[in-house]
Design a protein around this motif. Structure first.
Motif, mmCIF file in Angstrom:
data_model
loop_
_atom_site.group_PDB
_atom_site.id
_atom_site.type_symbol
_atom_site.label_atom_id
_atom_site.label_comp_id
_atom_site.label_asym_id
_atom_site.label_seq_id
_atom_site.Cartn_x
_atom_site.Cartn_y
_atom_site.Cartn_z
ATOM 1 N N VAL A 1 0.834 -1.209 0.000
ATOM 2 C CA VAL A 1 0.000 0.000 0.000
ATOM 3 C C VAL A 1 0.866 1.255 0.000
ATOM 4 O O VAL A 1 0.663 2.176 -0.810
ATOM 5 C CB VAL A 1 -0.948 -0.005 1.216
ATOM 6 N N PHE A 2 1.843 1.316 0.900
ATOM 7 C CA PHE A 2 2.671 2.520 1.007
ATOM 8 C C PHE A 2 3.577 2.690 -0.207
ATOM 9 O O PHE A 2 3.847 3.818 -0.636
ATOM 10 C CB PHE A 2 3.488 2.500 2.296
ATOM 11 N N PHE A 3 4.041 1.573 -0.774
ATOM 12 C CA PHE A 3 4.891 1.688 -1.953
ATOM 13 C C PHE A 3 4.091 2.257 -3.125
ATOM 14 O O PHE A 3 4.568 3.159 -3.838
ATOM 15 C CB PHE A 3 5.470 0.321 -2.318
ATOM 16 N N ILE A 4 2.864 1.772 -3.316
ATOM 17 C CA ILE A 4 2.016 2.296 -4.393
ATOM 18 C C ILE A 4 1.686 3.769 -4.141
ATOM 19 O O ILE A 4 1.712 4.595 -5.065
ATOM 20 C CB ILE A 4 0.733 1.455 -4.515
ATOM 21 N N ALA A 5 1.371 4.104 -2.882
ATOM 22 C CA ALA A 5 1.086 5.506 -2.550
ATOM 23 C C ALA A 5 2.295 6.382 -2.833
ATOM 24 O O ALA A 5 2.165 7.501 -3.353
ATOM 25 C CB ALA A 5 0.671 5.618 -1.087
ATOM 26 N N PRO B 1 -2.850 18.556 0.136
ATOM 27 C CA PRO B 1 -4.036 17.688 0.132
ATOM 28 C C PRO B 1 -3.749 16.283 -0.393
ATOM 29 O O PRO B 1 -4.287 15.302 0.141
ATOM 30 C CB PRO B 1 -5.018 18.435 -0.777
ATOM 31 N N LEU B 2 -2.916 16.158 -1.416
ATOM 32 C CA LEU B 2 -2.587 14.834 -1.931
ATOM 33 C C LEU B 2 -1.803 14.018 -0.912
ATOM 34 O O LEU B 2 -2.046 12.811 -0.753
ATOM 35 C CB LEU B 2 -1.781 14.962 -3.229
ATOM 36 N N ILE B 3 -0.873 14.658 -0.204
ATOM 37 C CA ILE B 3 -0.100 13.952 0.821
ATOM 38 C C ILE B 3 -1.014 13.499 1.954
ATOM 39 O O ILE B 3 -0.929 12.355 2.435
ATOM 40 C CB ILE B 3 1.026 14.854 1.361
ATOM 41 N N SER C 1 -1.878 9.611 2.937
ATOM 42 C CA SER C 1 -1.602 9.141 4.297
ATOM 43 C C SER C 1 -2.841 8.518 4.932
ATOM 44 O O SER C 1 -2.784 7.418 5.518
ATOM 45 C CB SER C 1 -1.098 10.301 5.158
ATOM 46 N N LEU C 2 -3.970 9.210 4.830
ATOM 47 C CA LEU C 2 -5.196 8.730 5.459
ATOM 48 C C LEU C 2 -5.696 7.440 4.811
ATOM 49 O O LEU C 2 -6.101 6.497 5.511
ATOM 50 C CB LEU C 2 -6.279 9.806 5.384
#
Length: 222
Positions: free
Chosen positions: A171-175, A194-196, A200-201
């Motif tokens: 998930v975090f790698f794709i984000a 806003p994108l960050i 994160s959320l």
């Protein structure tokens, strides 16, 4: 502790010193009584200011504090041995955090000296890099109380912890890739924060939900 990864450790220790040195150099370039920006709104405009010395040393002090906490965790966590097994992941993530903060320090210095860098684009790029490193290292963080995806369900069961962190790594790698892609596409500065926040959320919500679902599966199957 961390003897097996001395290069990462030395780099992580050196960055706050380099940041502080750059801040002191920049402070000498400014006139007496000059103010520097220390906070920006979502549009990338400065909305809080401080004296040059404290403003330009704030980020290096924060970087040193975060690094000190990460280095302390294996000495105080009840599952210290698990954190010792996570040395590579801990230092890699710590170094990525330091690189992000070094970028913030460079941006603050640039603004203080009268330049106008694209704040949103740089934050998207470096936060994306941090997310990608977290994703790559997440599956290597062993079961502990202090560092990682700590939900009631991951802390209760080591198998849930391991499976959640493998899922969270994806998930975090794709984000992270998404944020870096947005930076390279030069999205408007106003969309950076806003994108960050959204990335994160959403990533956190997916990991929390997955940990609960995995725990329910473990309970149902004994």
């Amino acid at each position: 502790m961390f003897e097996q990864h001395r290069l990462r450790l030395l780099m992580a220790l050196a960055l706050p010193v380099v940041m502080a040195g750059a801040g002191l150099w920049a402070q000498q370039q400014l006139p007496a009584g000059a103010q520097v920006p220390i906070h920006f709104n979502a549009a990338g405009q400065a909305d809080a200011w401080a004296g040059a010395l404290e403003g330009l040393l704030l980020v290096p002090l924060l970087a040193a504090g975060i690094l000190g906490l990460i280095l302390l965790l294996p000495r105080i966590d009840p599952r210290a041995e698990k954190l010792r097994q996570s040395q590579r992941a801990l230092l890699s993530i710590a170094l990525a955090v330091q690189v992000l903060l070094a970028t913030v320090q460079a941006l603050l210095i640039a603004f203080a000296l009268g330049h106008q860098p694209d704040l949103g684009r740089w934050l998207l790029l470096m936060t994306g890099l941090l997310f990608a490193v977290i994703g790559n290292m997440s599956g290597k963080v062993r079961w502990n109380y202090s560092f990682g995806i700590r939900t009631p369900w991951t802390l209760a069961d080591e198998r849930v912890w391991d499976k959640t962190h493998r899922f969270g790594g994806i998930v975090f790698f794709i984000a992270g890739l998404g944020l870096m892609g947005a930076a390279l596409l030069a999205v408007p500065t106003s969309l950076g924060v806003p994108l960050i926040v959204a990335a994160s959320l959403i990533s956190a919500a997916l990991c929390i939900g997955k940990s609960w679902w995995l725990w329910r599966q473990e309970v149902q199957h004994g």
